[in-house]
Scaffold this motif. Sequence first.
Motif, PDB file in Angstrom:
ATOM      1  N   ALA A 345      31.838 101.369 101.027  1.00 58.04           N
ATOM      2  CA  ALA A 345      32.695 100.995 102.149  1.00 58.04           C
ATOM      3  C   ALA A 345      32.347 101.803 103.390  1.00 58.04           C
ATOM      4  O   ALA A 345      32.260 101.277 104.496  1.00 58.04           O
ATOM      5  N   LYS A 346      32.124 103.093 103.192  1.00 58.28           N
ATOM      6  CA  LYS A 346      31.760 103.953 104.327  1.00 58.28           C
ATOM      7  C   LYS A 346      30.427 103.521 104.913  1.00 58.28           C
ATOM      8  O   LYS A 346      30.219 103.568 106.128  1.00 58.28           O
ATOM      9  N   HIS A 349      30.976 101.080 107.443  1.00 57.96           N
ATOM     10  CA  HIS A 349      31.948 101.465 108.468  1.00 57.96           C
ATOM     11  C   HIS A 349      33.292 100.765 108.347  1.00 57.96           C
ATOM     12  O   HIS A 349      33.868 100.315 109.348  1.00 57.96           O
ATOM     13  N   ILE A 350      33.786 100.649 107.120  1.00 58.02           N
ATOM     14  CA  ILE A 350      35.117 100.096 106.944  1.00 58.02           C
ATOM     15  C   ILE A 350      36.141 101.169 107.296  1.00 58.02           C
ATOM     16  O   ILE A 350      36.019 102.325 106.890  1.00 58.02           O
ATOM     17  N   GLU A 351      37.142 100.783 108.080  1.00 54.69           N
ATOM     18  CA  GLU A 351      38.137 101.734 108.570  1.00 54.69           C
ATOM     19  C   GLU A 351      38.953 102.348 107.428  1.00 54.69           C
ATOM     20  O   GLU A 351      39.273 101.673 106.457  1.00 54.69           O
ATOM     21  N   ALA A 353      38.347 104.309 105.080  1.00 53.93           N
ATOM     22  CA  ALA A 353      37.757 104.214 103.744  1.00 53.93           C
ATOM     23  C   ALA A 353      38.155 105.406 102.869  1.00 53.93           C
ATOM     24  O   ALA A 353      38.097 105.321 101.643  1.00 53.93           O
ATOM     25  N   LEU A 361      39.569  98.373  99.156  1.00 52.78           N
ATOM     26  CA  LEU A 361      38.200  98.461  99.662  1.00 52.78           C
ATOM     27  C   LEU A 361      37.325  97.335  99.100  1.00 52.78           C
ATOM     28  O   LEU A 361      36.441  96.832  99.795  1.00 52.78           O
ATOM     29  N   ASP A 364      37.847  94.534 101.294  1.00 55.90           N
ATOM     30  CA  ASP A 364      37.129  94.729 102.555  1.00 55.90           C
ATOM     31  C   ASP A 364      35.636  94.460 102.384  1.00 55.90           C
ATOM     32  O   ASP A 364      34.985  93.856 103.249  1.00 55.90           O
ATOM     33  N   LEU A 365      35.096  94.945 101.275  1.00 57.27           N
ATOM     34  CA  LEU A 365      33.662  94.754 101.020  1.00 57.27           C
ATOM     35  C   LEU A 365      33.334  93.276 100.846  1.00 57.27           C
ATOM     36  O   LEU A 365      32.302  92.789 101.321  1.00 57.27           O
ATOM     37  N   GLU A 367      34.960  90.795 102.183  1.00 53.36           N
ATOM     38  CA  GLU A 367      35.028  90.188 103.508  1.00 53.36           C
ATOM     39  C   GLU A 367      33.753  90.479 104.297  1.00 53.36           C
ATOM     40  O   GLU A 367      33.201  89.611 104.958  1.00 53.36           O
ATOM     41  N   HIS A 368      33.301  91.720 104.187  1.00 54.94           N
ATOM     42  CA  HIS A 368      32.141  92.128 104.964  1.00 54.94           C
ATOM     43  C   HIS A 368      30.841  91.489 104.481  1.00 54.94           C
ATOM     44  O   HIS A 368      30.018  91.035 105.272  1.00 54.94           O
TER      45      HIS A 368
END
Length: 504
Positions: A345-346, A349-351, A353, A361, A364-365, A367-368
């Motif tokens: 995640a880092k 650059h996921i906020e 993290a 996370l 988020d991953l 989605e990214h």
Amino acid sequence: MQPNQYRDVRLEKLGKLKALGLDVWPRKAKRTHGLAELVATYGDAAAWPNEKLEGLGLTVSVMGRVLTIREMGKSVFAHLSENGEKLQAFFRKDDVAEPGWEVLNLLDMGDFVSVTGSLMRTRTGELSVRVKAVQFLSKALLPLPEKWHGLQDKEQRYRQRYLDLVSNPEVLKTFQARSRIVSAIRRFMEDEGYLEVETPMMQPIPGGATARPFITHHNALDMALYLRIAPELYLKRLIVGGFEKVFEINRNFRNEGLSVRHNPEFTMMEFYAAGQDLRDMMALTEGLISGLARDIMGAEIIPWGEQAISYAAPFRRLTLKDAIAEYGGIERRLLEDDAAIRTLAKAVHIEDADTKTAGVLLGDLFEHHAEKQLIQPTFITDYPIELSPLTKTLEGDDRFVDRFELFIGGMELANAYSELNDPVDQMGRFQAQMAEREAGNDEAMLLDLDFVNALEHGFPPTGGEGIGIDRLVMLLTNSASIRDVILFPLMRPMKPAESEEKEG
RNA sequence: GGGCCUAUAGCUCAGUCGGUAGAGCAGCGGCCUUUUAAGCCGUUGGUCGCAGGUUCGAGUCCUGCUGGGCCCA
């Protein structure tokens, strides 16, 4: 409305029409046939050559908006339009009785008329009405956009959708398709035994989704009300109450940004079936969407921008972790390790993290790395529990839930659960959401005690789902923006309100 | 919230290096009794989004604002 040369000229013509003793605003149109009906019946040039048409001895009256006028000395050609269909009217000085011929000089593009005459085919083979009489139905005082290019300015198209619809035929077709799609969805659901219901759009506790609501106020009760962000909790109450299968197609409201995929008010279908689970929802979804493509749009493969989407069932199934691995090019085993997930995640650059849970996370991953690449219909399953407070856990792994989201064209189109029906578990999930809210997440769900109370009276195993209707229409009609499938999308007012100017 | 693009006649669009604002469609006046974005001749129509600034001179350059579009978070 600023007067302009066009309006002045047309007002003058209106005056002349009245001076001729004509009723320019009659209460009803003279009409024996729909324009489309005539084209459908007699449009085939091979089956209906001119001699056969003339031989019919048929007198028709059709109404339409005048789209084009071609004057040729003592004859005039005009295209009339009704409901997206066009038919040519042919006026000859020798055929048209007074004052009809005189009136033609006062006819403008945009006017509504009814023409009466016989059917014929011109030298170039076009079906036409040989006009003997003209009836004015409405005088347009303002000109339509340019006949060849139509209306291009997007702002004006959305603000003045009526002009967009009149001058851009494909826009009318898109919205007609939308109506047929929604109608077919209703038939499908009814055939599946679902009953359509209506639940509150104004709710004292906005629930069923994680989103910011619009707030309003009821004066008589002096209470805050929220425009609903989802109907979910009410529809489930109906299952508790004994409905077996219910669905609702209606508007949701979310107080968030606008984009090509988001409008603050949008149309969602939600449905719930007692005794069913996620697998049943998948099967129904495949049947519904592939059927719409095939039966309503007439194709199993439909273009999507530069790409093409196949709606043939079955759709692909992929777990959330597998999707991250496949589309992110990430080693699958890393996704089983919380520390590795945090590192991944880092890396993108996921906020926050450091503070988010591994489950959040993973969302988020996904989605990214994956979401935008899911062009072909794909069911993503096995969501982290943190993202799904209303969903039953997977058998044997209570960190994940029995949920799918359907992605098509890189968009989230549907979201379905095996619904959580354990009231104690549900209460715990709400408490976790409240803690989230305390921690500053204003999208976290609010506790709805009456909903929990309903579950405590007994909620059977239930499959439930929501399908975004606007996005579905976008896909089926190959429309790049949600504004192209919402008749009147939200726009900022053209000028700041006067009251604001005067304040201060 | 950030970035890029955009706003010129009713509509669709040009406008070069800063030097008198243009075309097509539409409108108006003519010619033309089977046209198809009809054609031909003539012609009306402008707060160049708004407000400042630079300049002898701004549609054009600069700043701010407003509306719209797209991308990103």
